[in-house]
Motif scaffolding. Structure first.
Motif, PDB file in Angstrom:
ATOM      1  N   LYS A   1       0.448   3.998  13.413  1.00 11.29           N
ATOM      2  CA  LYS A   1       0.536   3.690  11.996  1.00 11.29           C
ATOM      3  C   LYS A   1      -0.750   4.194  11.377  1.00 11.29           C
ATOM      4  O   LYS A   1      -1.818   3.682  11.673  1.00 11.29           O
TER       5      LYS A   1
ATOM      6  N   TYR B   1      -0.564   1.276   5.214  1.00 13.02           N
ATOM      7  CA  TYR B   1       0.507   2.005   5.882  1.00 13.02           C
ATOM      8  C   TYR B   1       1.726   1.993   4.969  1.00 13.02           C
ATOM      9  O   TYR B   1       2.188   0.947   4.536  1.00 13.02           O
TER      10      TYR B   1
ATOM     11  N   PRO C   1       5.640   3.133   4.943  1.00 12.62           N
ATOM     12  CA  PRO C   1       6.728   3.668   5.750  1.00 12.62           C
ATOM     13  C   PRO C   1       7.406   4.834   5.036  1.00 12.62           C
ATOM     14  O   PRO C   1       7.274   5.010   3.827  1.00 12.62           O
ATOM     15  N   LYS C   2       8.150   5.609   5.798  1.00 14.26           N
ATOM     16  CA  LYS C   2       8.816   6.788   5.244  1.00 14.26           C
ATOM     17  C   LYS C   2       9.759   6.404   4.104  1.00 14.26           C
ATOM     18  O   LYS C   2       9.829   7.093   3.086  1.00 14.26           O
ATOM     19  N   SER C   3      10.457   5.290   4.252  1.00 12.42           N
ATOM     20  CA  SER C   3      11.385   4.853   3.194  1.00 12.42           C
ATOM     21  C   SER C   3      10.627   4.574   1.897  1.00 12.42           C
ATOM     22  O   SER C   3      11.132   4.831   0.803  1.00 12.42           O
TER      23      SER C   3
ATOM     24  N   LYS D   1       7.774   6.057   0.975  1.00 12.28           N
ATOM     25  CA  LYS D   1       7.360   7.351   0.437  1.00 12.28           C
ATOM     26  C   LYS D   1       8.516   8.046  -0.271  1.00 12.28           C
ATOM     27  O   LYS D   1       8.326   8.691  -1.302  1.00 12.28           O
ATOM     28  N   VAL D   2       9.724   7.894   0.272  1.00  9.62           N
ATOM     29  CA  VAL D   2      10.915   8.486  -0.357  1.00  9.62           C
ATOM     30  C   VAL D   2      11.156   7.844  -1.720  1.00  9.62           C
ATOM     31  O   VAL D   2      11.394   8.534  -2.714  1.00  9.62           O
TER      32      VAL D   2
END
Length: 177
Positions: free
Chosen positions: A77, A126, A128-130, A132-133
């Motif tokens: 992470k 941190y 998460p990718k979700s 950032k989307v």
């Protein structure tokens, strides 16, 4: 000392009180483990051991359980700082509500306004990718975070700080949904 193999994964070791060579518990446990490994010719590579001990009337009883596959995990992470810009207040609030409803609530976030644009910044957090989307759907990631953070602190106005996602998300999200 008595060594009894219960099955291929479990060994029982019994020591009389006068056979206990160490007073320190940690040294004793390593001593017992080394005796079991050498006496039973155990392969210690890529194995995990569970050594349990109890005191009995005559001394100690140890139970050694062998786990053949030892997995190593690395948790990656990366804590990063990032800033996203939004063209208007509606985009900023919609993004924050979407993050909040998606349970993406980083602890260190703040909101700013500068030159009629809104900014959401994350410091040492941190994402998460979700997350950032979602942020990219509503806003645009700012390049060169350190320079932008300096500009915001010097020329911008802070709107919220601390945990802005939770603060704004709780305010604008209905509890019933």
């Amino acid at each position: 000392m008595t060594i009894t193999r219960i099955n291929d994964k479990t060994i029982m070791l019994e020591l009389l009180t006068e056979e206990v060579p160490y007073k320190n518990e940690e040294e004793l446990l390593y001593h017992i483990l080394s005796i079991a490994v050498s006496a039973e010719h155990l392969n210690t590579e890529n194995c995990a051991f569970l050594l349990e001990g109890v005191e009995s009337k005559k001394g100690f009883v140890f139970l050694l359980t062998i786990k053949n596959s030892r997995r190593k995990f690395k948790i990656k992470k990366s804590l990063t700082s990032s800033i996203y810009s939004f063209e208007n207040l509606e985009d900023l609030l919609s993004c924050i509500c979407a993050l909040y409803k998606g349970h993406i609530i980083p602890k260190k976030s703040s909101t700013h306004i500068m030159n009629d644009k809104y900014y959401l910044s994350f410091s040492n957090t941190y994402l998460p990718k979700s997350g950032k989307v979602l942020l990219s759907e509503y806003g645009k990631k700012c390049e060169n975070t350190q320079i932008m953070q300096s500009m915001l602190s010097e020329h911008g106005h802070i709107l919220t700080q601390g945990n802005s996602i939770a603060l704004i998300g709780e305010s604008f999200t209905c509890k019933d949904s």
